[in-house]
Design a protein around this motif. Structure first.
Motif, PDB file in Angstrom:
ATOM      1  N   ARG A 247       0.842  -1.214   0.000  1.00 40.93           N
ATOM      2  CA  ARG A 247       0.000   0.000   0.000  1.00 40.93           C
ATOM      3  C   ARG A 247       0.873   1.259   0.000  1.00 40.93           C
ATOM      4  NH1 ARG A 247      -3.215   2.780  -1.414  1.00 40.93           N
ATOM      5  NH2 ARG A 247      -5.332   3.233  -0.704  1.00 40.93           N
ATOM      6  N   ALA A 248       1.963   1.219   0.740  1.00 43.49           N
ATOM      7  CA  ALA A 248       2.874   2.363   0.776  1.00 43.49           C
ATOM      8  C   ALA A 248       3.499   2.608  -0.592  1.00 43.49           C
ATOM      9  CB  ALA A 248       3.958   2.128   1.828  1.00 43.49           C
ATOM     10  N   ARG A 249       3.873   1.524  -1.274  1.00 44.71           N
ATOM     11  CA  ARG A 249       4.436   1.659  -2.622  1.00 44.71           C
ATOM     12  C   ARG A 249       3.412   2.277  -3.577  1.00 44.71           C
ATOM     13  NH1 ARG A 249       9.144  -1.244  -3.623  1.00 44.71           N
ATOM     14  NH2 ARG A 249       9.794  -2.692  -1.983  1.00 44.71           N
ATOM     15  N   GLN A 250       2.145   1.857  -3.444  1.00 45.34           N
ATOM     16  CA  GLN A 250       1.095   2.383  -4.312  1.00 45.34           C
ATOM     17  C   GLN A 250       0.884   3.871  -4.064  1.00 45.34           C
ATOM     18  OE1 GLN A 250      -0.456   0.578  -6.791  1.00 45.34           O
ATOM     19  NE2 GLN A 250      -1.162   2.618  -7.377  1.00 45.34           N
ATOM     20  N   LEU A 251       0.931   4.279  -2.803  1.00 45.87           N
ATOM     21  CA  LEU A 251       0.792   5.705  -2.472  1.00 45.87           C
ATOM     22  C   LEU A 251       1.911   6.523  -3.126  1.00 45.87           C
ATOM     23  CD1 LEU A 251      -0.163   5.469   1.313  1.00 45.87           C
ATOM     24  CD2 LEU A 251      -1.595   6.420  -0.502  1.00 45.87           C
ATOM     25  N   LEU A 252       3.107   5.991  -3.098  1.00 45.45           N
ATOM     26  CA  LEU A 252       4.245   6.706  -3.688  1.00 45.45           C
ATOM     27  C   LEU A 252       4.132   6.767  -5.214  1.00 45.45           C
ATOM     28  CD1 LEU A 252       7.143   5.332  -1.456  1.00 45.45           C
ATOM     29  CD2 LEU A 252       6.233   7.647  -1.483  1.00 45.45           C
ATOM     30  N   LYS A 253       3.635   5.680  -5.828  1.00 47.01           N
ATOM     31  CA  LYS A 253       3.447   5.695  -7.285  1.00 47.01           C
ATOM     32  C   LYS A 253       2.402   6.733  -7.693  1.00 47.01           C
ATOM     33  CE  LYS A 253       4.811   0.900  -8.094  1.00 47.01           C
ATOM     34  NZ  LYS A 253       4.355  -0.480  -8.393  1.00 47.01           N
ATOM     35  N   ASN A 254       1.322   6.812  -6.927  1.00 46.49           N
ATOM     36  CA  ASN A 254       0.302   7.826  -7.203  1.00 46.49           C
ATOM     37  C   ASN A 254       0.860   9.240  -7.034  1.00 46.49           C
ATOM     38  OD1 ASN A 254      -1.530   5.770  -7.637  1.00 46.49           O
ATOM     39  ND2 ASN A 254      -2.358   5.844  -5.557  1.00 46.49           N
ATOM     40  N   ALA A 255       1.732   9.412  -6.029  1.00 48.13           N
ATOM     41  CA  ALA A 255       2.337  10.718  -5.804  1.00 48.13           C
ATOM     42  C   ALA A 255       3.234  11.119  -6.974  1.00 48.13           C
ATOM     43  CB  ALA A 255       3.141  10.699  -4.504  1.00 48.13           C
ATOM     44  N   LYS A 256       3.928  10.143  -7.545  1.00 47.28           N
ATOM     45  CA  LYS A 256       4.788  10.423  -8.706  1.00 47.28           C
ATOM     46  C   LYS A 256       3.945  10.835  -9.905  1.00 47.28           C
ATOM     47  CE  LYS A 256       8.550   7.274  -7.469  1.00 47.28           C
ATOM     48  NZ  LYS A 256       9.243   6.014  -7.833  1.00 47.28           N
ATOM     49  N   GLU A 257       2.800  10.162 -10.083  1.00 44.94           N
ATOM     50  CA  GLU A 257       1.926  10.509 -11.207  1.00 44.94           C
ATOM     51  C   GLU A 257       1.414  11.943 -11.089  1.00 44.94           C
ATOM     52  OE1 GLU A 257      -1.224   7.726 -11.579  1.00 44.94           O
ATOM     53  OE2 GLU A 257       0.097   5.984 -11.841  1.00 44.94           O
ATOM     54  N   GLN A 258       1.185  12.391  -9.863  1.00 49.30           N
ATOM     55  CA  GLN A 258       0.684  13.746  -9.632  1.00 49.30           C
ATOM     56  C   GLN A 258       1.805  14.776  -9.472  1.00 49.30           C
ATOM     57  OE1 GLN A 258      -2.665  14.545  -9.714  1.00 49.30           O
ATOM     58  NE2 GLN A 258      -2.833  12.420 -10.405  1.00 49.30           N
ATOM     59  N   GLY A 259       3.061  14.312  -9.510  1.00 46.57           N
ATOM     60  CA  GLY A 259       4.198  15.228  -9.392  1.00 46.57           C
ATOM     61  C   GLY A 259       4.450  15.740  -7.996  1.00 46.57           C
ATOM     62  N   VAL A 260       3.909  15.059  -6.992  1.00 47.35           N
ATOM     63  CA  VAL A 260       4.067  15.510  -5.609  1.00 47.35           C
ATOM     64  C   VAL A 260       5.505  15.314  -5.130  1.00 47.35           C
ATOM     65  CG1 VAL A 260       3.317  15.094  -3.222  1.00 47.35           C
ATOM     66  CG2 VAL A 260       1.654  15.083  -5.083  1.00 47.35           C
ATOM     67  N   HIS A 261       6.193  14.319  -5.676  1.00 43.41           N
ATOM     68  CA  HIS A 261       7.525  13.971  -5.178  1.00 43.41           C
ATOM     69  C   HIS A 261       8.594  14.985  -5.565  1.00 43.41           C
ATOM     70  CE1 HIS A 261       7.768  12.759  -9.345  1.00 43.41           C
ATOM     71  NE2 HIS A 261       9.064  12.506  -9.219  1.00 43.41           N
ATOM     72  N   SER A 262       8.316  15.816  -6.538  1.00 46.29           N
ATOM     73  CA  SER A 262       9.325  16.752  -7.041  1.00 46.29           C
ATOM     74  C   SER A 262       9.756  17.739  -5.954  1.00 46.29           C
ATOM     75  CB  SER A 262       8.764  17.517  -8.242  1.00 46.29           C
ATOM     76  OG  SER A 262       9.714  18.421  -8.741  1.00 46.29           O
ATOM     77  N   GLY A 263      11.064  17.793  -5.701  1.00 46.70           N
ATOM     78  CA  GLY A 263      11.608  18.724  -4.715  1.00 46.70           C
ATOM     79  C   GLY A 263      11.438  18.297  -3.281  1.00 46.70           C
ATOM     80  N   LYS A 264      10.880  17.122  -3.044  1.00 46.59           N
ATOM     81  CA  LYS A 264      10.656  16.635  -1.676  1.00 46.59           C
ATOM     82  C   LYS A 264      11.748  15.625  -1.291  1.00 46.59           C
ATOM     83  CE  LYS A 264       6.520  18.613  -1.286  1.00 46.59           C
ATOM     84  NZ  LYS A 264       6.241  19.018  -2.671  1.00 46.59           N
ATOM     85  N   SER A 265      12.002  15.543  -0.007  1.00 50.56           N
ATOM     86  CA  SER A 265      12.965  14.569   0.500  1.00 50.56           C
ATOM     87  C   SER A 265      12.418  13.157   0.312  1.00 50.56           C
ATOM     88  CB  SER A 265      13.238  14.814   1.986  1.00 50.56           C
ATOM     89  OG  SER A 265      13.899  13.706   2.562  1.00 50.56           O
ATOM     90  N   PRO A 266      13.173  12.247  -0.326  1.00 43.25           N
ATOM     91  CA  PRO A 266      12.669  10.878  -0.515  1.00 43.25           C
ATOM     92  C   PRO A 266      12.444  10.146   0.809  1.00 43.25           C
ATOM     93  CG  PRO A 266      14.972  11.057  -1.170  1.00 43.25           C
ATOM     94  CD  PRO A 266      14.485  12.440  -0.945  1.00 43.25           C
ATOM     95  N   VAL A 267      13.260  10.462   1.809  1.00 47.79           N
ATOM     96  CA  VAL A 267      13.087   9.812   3.114  1.00 47.79           C
ATOM     97  C   VAL A 267      11.776  10.253   3.748  1.00 47.79           C
ATOM     98  CG1 VAL A 267      14.094   9.458   5.400  1.00 47.79           C
ATOM     99  CG2 VAL A 267      15.585   9.748   3.419  1.00 47.79           C
TER     100      VAL A 267
END
Length: 318
Positions: A247-267
């Motif tokens: 479920r955590a992996r799926q949340l992160l994949k959805n975040a990548k699709e929406q561009g939420v991960h850009s500029g954020k700390s991966p940790v």
């Protein structure tokens, strides 16, 4: 006693002669079948001996180069030692081959030999530098639970930095820490800069500065850290199930699709995803527990947590 020994020798020779011929047909055409561990008579097919010990190697080689690589004469070479493990080492135990304690005079002699042996192993400043750095890499990798392949890669990176004369003006510990940080990311088992700093003897700013310098000068190809690479470790330390991890992996994949991960700390993203997944799968853990495992603040977890849930809602909308 001499007569008894002579009789035993005669019996052994007689048994050896007997095994050279087939006991069934007295034929001497015996063939050793190494694949099945048997000795067979070619004429009558009788299995003369079975369950024989195979004294050959347990590996197979298909050409001469493979045979040379797999042959074992002593311990294998390793980049984790300054001399690659090729030199001799005198043990610290003051005992002889039979386990008996050495006399005081012999102990003094062995101590002198150890001292001279150590001096010959590190004859110049470069080898002493390498020995200290590789010891630091091994210590930090053990504290962080990193596997041997990461330690080997870090040792190779440090050797390259030493050969390219990148150390003047920088501490041995700083370059060694940077090499380990780079090796962990290259092996897809990354550790955060804060985790690396917690086991290092240098400050965080120096590690980051030296890391950028080493990567640039050695032209190392290191991809940006993926938040999903942190998820298995965080989930394991928190005792979460495979369902929560997925479920955590799926949340992160959805975040990548929406561009939420850009500029954020991966940790921070990984920690927030693990926290959100635990709530969604009814395996509730506290923000404080996730914060201690990921070594980040609870404020960061809360901020990223809300962003991940918003991205999840956007994906689910028709």
């Amino acid at each position: 006693m001499r007569n008894e020994n002579a009789k035993d020798t005669e019996q052994t020779d007689a048994e050896r002669e007997q095994t050279l011929s087939c006991p069934e047909c007295d034929s001497e055409s015996l063939v050793a079948d190494s694949e099945h561990g048997e000795t067979v008579c070619e004429d009558c097919g009788l299995v003369v001996e079975e369950n024989e010990i195979d004294h050959g190697p347990e590996w197979r080689a298909f050409n001469s180069s493979e045979k040379d690589q797999k042959s074992r004469v002593g311990a294998p070479t390793t980049n984790m030692m300054h001399d690659k493990g090729l030199s001799t080492n005198i043990g610290w135990q003051n005992k002889d081959a039979y386990g008996r304690s050495l006399s005081s005079r012999q102990r003094e002699k062995m101590q002198r030999l150890r001292t001279w042996n150590e001096r010959f192993r590190t004859r110049d400043s470069k080898e002493r530098n390498l020995k200290q750095a590789l010891g630091e890499i091994d210590r930090m990798a053990s504290a962080l639970g990193l596997p041997d392949n990461v330690r080997e890669t870090a040792s190779v990176i440090y050797r390259r930095a030493l050969d390219d004369d990148l150390l003047p003006g920088r501490s041995i510990e700083g370059v060694a820490t940077s090499a380990l940080y780079a090796a962990a990311r290259m092996a897809d088992t990354p550790r955060s800069l804060d985790e690396i700093t917690s086991v290092s003897r240098v400050e965080k700013d120096e590690i980051a500065r030296t890391y950028r310098y080493v990567v640039r000068e050695l032209k190392l190809e290191i991809k940006p850290a993926d938040p999903e690479q942190y998820v298995p470790r965080f989930a394991s330390e928190l005792g979460l199930s495979d369902e929560s991890e997925r479920r955590a992996r799926q949340l992160l994949k959805n975040a990548k699709e929406q561009g939420v991960h850009s500029g954020k700390s991966p940790v921070g993203l990984a920690a927030a995803a693990v926290y959100a997944a635990s709530l969604l799968t009814n395996e509730k853990v506290t923000q404080n527990e996730v914060s201690e495992v990921a070594n980040i603040s609870e404020v960061t977890i809360r901020n990223r947590y809300h962003e991940l849930l918003e991205a999840e809602e956007q994906v689910q909308l028709p």
